[in-house]
Write an enzyme that holds these catalytic residues in place. Structure first.
Site, mmCIF file in Angstrom:
data_model
loop_
_atom_site.group_PDB
_atom_site.id
_atom_site.type_symbol
_atom_site.label_atom_id
_atom_site.label_comp_id
_atom_site.label_asym_id
_atom_site.label_seq_id
_atom_site.Cartn_x
_atom_site.Cartn_y
_atom_site.Cartn_z
ATOM 1 N N ASP A 213 1.004 -1.120 0.063
ATOM 2 C CA ASP A 213 0.082 0.041 -0.193
ATOM 3 C C ASP A 213 0.997 1.315 0.011
ATOM 4 O O ASP A 213 1.851 1.554 0.739
ATOM 5 C CB ASP A 213 -0.787 -0.189 1.322
ATOM 6 C CG ASP A 213 -1.846 1.106 1.370
ATOM 7 O OD1 ASP A 213 -2.880 1.317 0.330
ATOM 8 O OD2 ASP A 213 -2.029 1.872 2.206
ATOM 9 N N GLU A 273 14.785 -14.424 -0.777
ATOM 10 C CA GLU A 273 14.935 -15.650 -0.118
ATOM 11 C C GLU A 273 13.995 -16.759 -0.095
ATOM 12 O O GLU A 273 14.077 -17.746 -0.182
ATOM 13 C CB GLU A 273 15.171 -15.099 1.413
ATOM 14 C CG GLU A 273 16.219 -14.407 2.044
ATOM 15 C CD GLU A 273 16.311 -13.918 3.323
ATOM 16 O OE1 GLU A 273 16.108 -14.917 4.013
ATOM 17 O OE2 GLU A 273 16.817 -12.885 3.656
#
Length: 550
Positions: A213, A273
């Site tokens: 957002d 990751e």
């Protein structure tokens, strides 16, 4: 890390580029499905209805915030980043949702609101308690001017000054949105660490990515310089309605600072990751596409950026869409856009653009042929119009403030309609938090499922068509032109070349076919047949899609 996360990471490692050209379905949890009769949608309700979403052929869902919150802005004011608000369920319910989605072949993206928190977040309560506690610098605090007025001229998107006086610290704090949504101070390293830890919490629970957002609001100008004014002719009300003087400023200093890029690189490194992805919402009236280019270029920031150009107030014409594509190519040659027509913040596009069902079909076919990814908003596949919500039923503080010139966002947030047999459309057995639009009931899912000509089935055909053609999903876009009401372009990937033309008008139109040998495709989408004279004759709101055969 739990077993579900292990499975999710293994899956992600096999398909880390799923997002490029993917289709994402936005779920507004308060209004999707209520499972317990309290009138508010919840996580178990989402799980219950995911087979419908999967049947559309989309790649992922994006769930608007469901974190703990006092709900002053319906979840976009977070009081705990690592827990579910009881109105939506529990963390165990979220785990069920993740498992259900993955079994159905859907990725799960959740909405992270990192630029600000609720004023009821423990971090803010501690920060406002004194000027010397360990979180005193976690939010944006500033002294008043000598006359007691705010530190500068920055404005809130929700109206008025972006600064709120706090009588405990005897300072102002920054809030780009509601005064109950204080902005975090990204110049404080500990703030970044805390937000990255919250992000890791959800990655460990198995989420596949995040919608971010207000991504360009993270970092503010440390010198707190005033924004310069904009001349009336330069105002472009995208992020706020025209009745809000927020649009009167050139927002050079309250957002989109260069330091933001360093945080996005840290965020991307964490996502890499896990093989997770991200789409960032860029809120800017003047430089939206340029910021999109900055934030998505390369492989070290966000993967894609939510573009506002097709969330416009006025219906996109062929020249307008062509210009947007040219502007994007210039401003973001290495970037990746994510297009949307509707979302939880703007009136539904069938009403905004006064679309017939034929025009609605044409526009979704166009979206599935544009270069970039795509976001659909719940109910869009039913061609739901904007609901008319009476003032006494309004929940949105934005609408209450600017009524009646701006009626807020409740009209696009009313409950999803699943079946027409009761006044709540199958959404809830209780009293819904917003009234179900009677106009929506005859467009319910079960009604459209039984009608082969319904818009719902066209959405499925369009999404499948995109998935089945690599040139549309990931290819280049070339030779974008407007010929009257006809938008034309070429999509190309490897040895696949597709010509696309769309008559974005209510009258018949004609255009020239490009040279070469072409074969009509997309008959299920109403694609016009090819003429032996080289002319392409299009009916109102008709596409023509052709595969190069030589």
């Amino acid at each position: 890390m739990n077993q579900q996360a292990d499975i999710s990471m293994a899956s992600a490692a096999q398909d880390t580029d799923w997002w490029r050209g993917g289709v994402i379905y936005q779920i507004y949890p308060r209004s999707f499905q209520d499972s317990n009769g309290d009138g508010i949608g919840d996580l178990l309700g989402i799980s219950q209805r995911l087979p419908h979403v999967a049947s559309l052929g989309v790649d992922a869902i994006w769930i608007s915030p469901f974190f703990k919150s006092p709900m002053k802005d319906f979840g976009y004011d977070v009081s705990d980043y690592c827990d579910v608000d009881p109105m939506f369920g529990t963390l165990a319910d979220f785990d069920i949702l993740i498992g259900t989605a993955h079994r159905l072949g859907l990725k799960v993206m959740i909405d992270l609101v990192l630029s600000h928190t609720s004023d009821e977040h423990p971090w803010f309560k501690e920060s406002r308690a004194s000027r010397d506690n360990k979180r005193a610098n976690w939010y944006v605090w500033a002294d008043a001017k000598p006359d007691g007025t705010p530190p500068n001229n920055w404005l809130s998107i929700f109206g008025g000054s972006a600064w709120q006086w706090d009588s405990t610290r005897c300072q102002y704090y920054l809030h780009n949105f509601l005064s109950e949504q204080p902005d975090l101070n990204f110049h404080e390293p500990q703030v970044q660490e805390a937000l990255l830890a919250a992000t890791r919490f959800w990655l460990d629970r198995g989420v596949d990515g995040f919608r971010l957002d207000t991504i360009n609001f993270y970092v503010h100008d440390a010198q707190l310089r005033d924004n310069p004014p904009l001349a009336p002719e330069d105002r472009n009300p995208i992020t706020a309605p025209a009745v809000n003087p927020y649009t009167w400023q050139n927002h050079l200093y309250d957002k989109t600072q260069p330091e933001n890029l360093a945080f996005l690189r840290r965020f991307r490194s964490l996502l890499d990751e896990y093989g997770a992805t991200s789409v960032g919402e860029v809120g800017d009236d003047q430089r939206g596409l340029e910021i999109l280019g900055e934030y998505t270029a390369g492989n070290d920031k966000v993967h894609m950026s939510y573009a506002f150009e097709l969330l416009s107030t006025h219906m996109p014409t062929a020249p307008y869409v062509a210009q947007v594509m040219h502007d994007l190519a210039r401003a973001a040659p290495d970037g990746w856009a994510c297009w949307a027509f509707s979302n939880h913040d703007v009136p539904r596009h069938t009403t905004r653009w006064e679309l017939s069902d034929g025009a609605t079909r044409c526009f979704i076919t166009l979206m599935m042929c544009l270069r970039g990814s795509a976001c659909l908003y719940q109910g869009e596949e039913l061609a739901l119009p904007e609901a008319d919500v009476a003032f006494e039923d309004l929940q949105d503080p934005y609408g209450k403030r600017f009524w009646p010139a701006f009626k807020g966002r409740d009209g696009c947030r009313t409950p999803m309609v699943w079946e027409p047999s009761n006044q709540n459309g199958g959404f809830s057995s209780g009293h819904p938090w917003l009234p179900v639009s009677h106009e929506h009931l005859n467009r319910a899912v079960t009604t459209q499922e039984q009608d082969p000509s319904a818009v719902l089935h066209h959405y499925r055909h369009a999404i499948r068509f995109r998935r089945n053609h690599p040139a549309l999903r990931t290819g280049s876009i070339e030779e974008v032109t407007a010929d009257g009401t006809v938008l034309r372009f070429i999509r190309r990937e490897g040895d696949q070349t597709i010509f696309c033309a769309f008559n974005l008008g209510g009258d018949p139109a004609a255009t020239e076919m490009p040279s070469g040998t072409w074969r009509q495709i997309g008959a299920e989408l109403g694609s016009a047949g090819l003429s032996p004279d080289g002319k392409l004759h299009l009916g109102p709101w008709q596409p023509s899609l052709a595969l190069k055969a030589d």
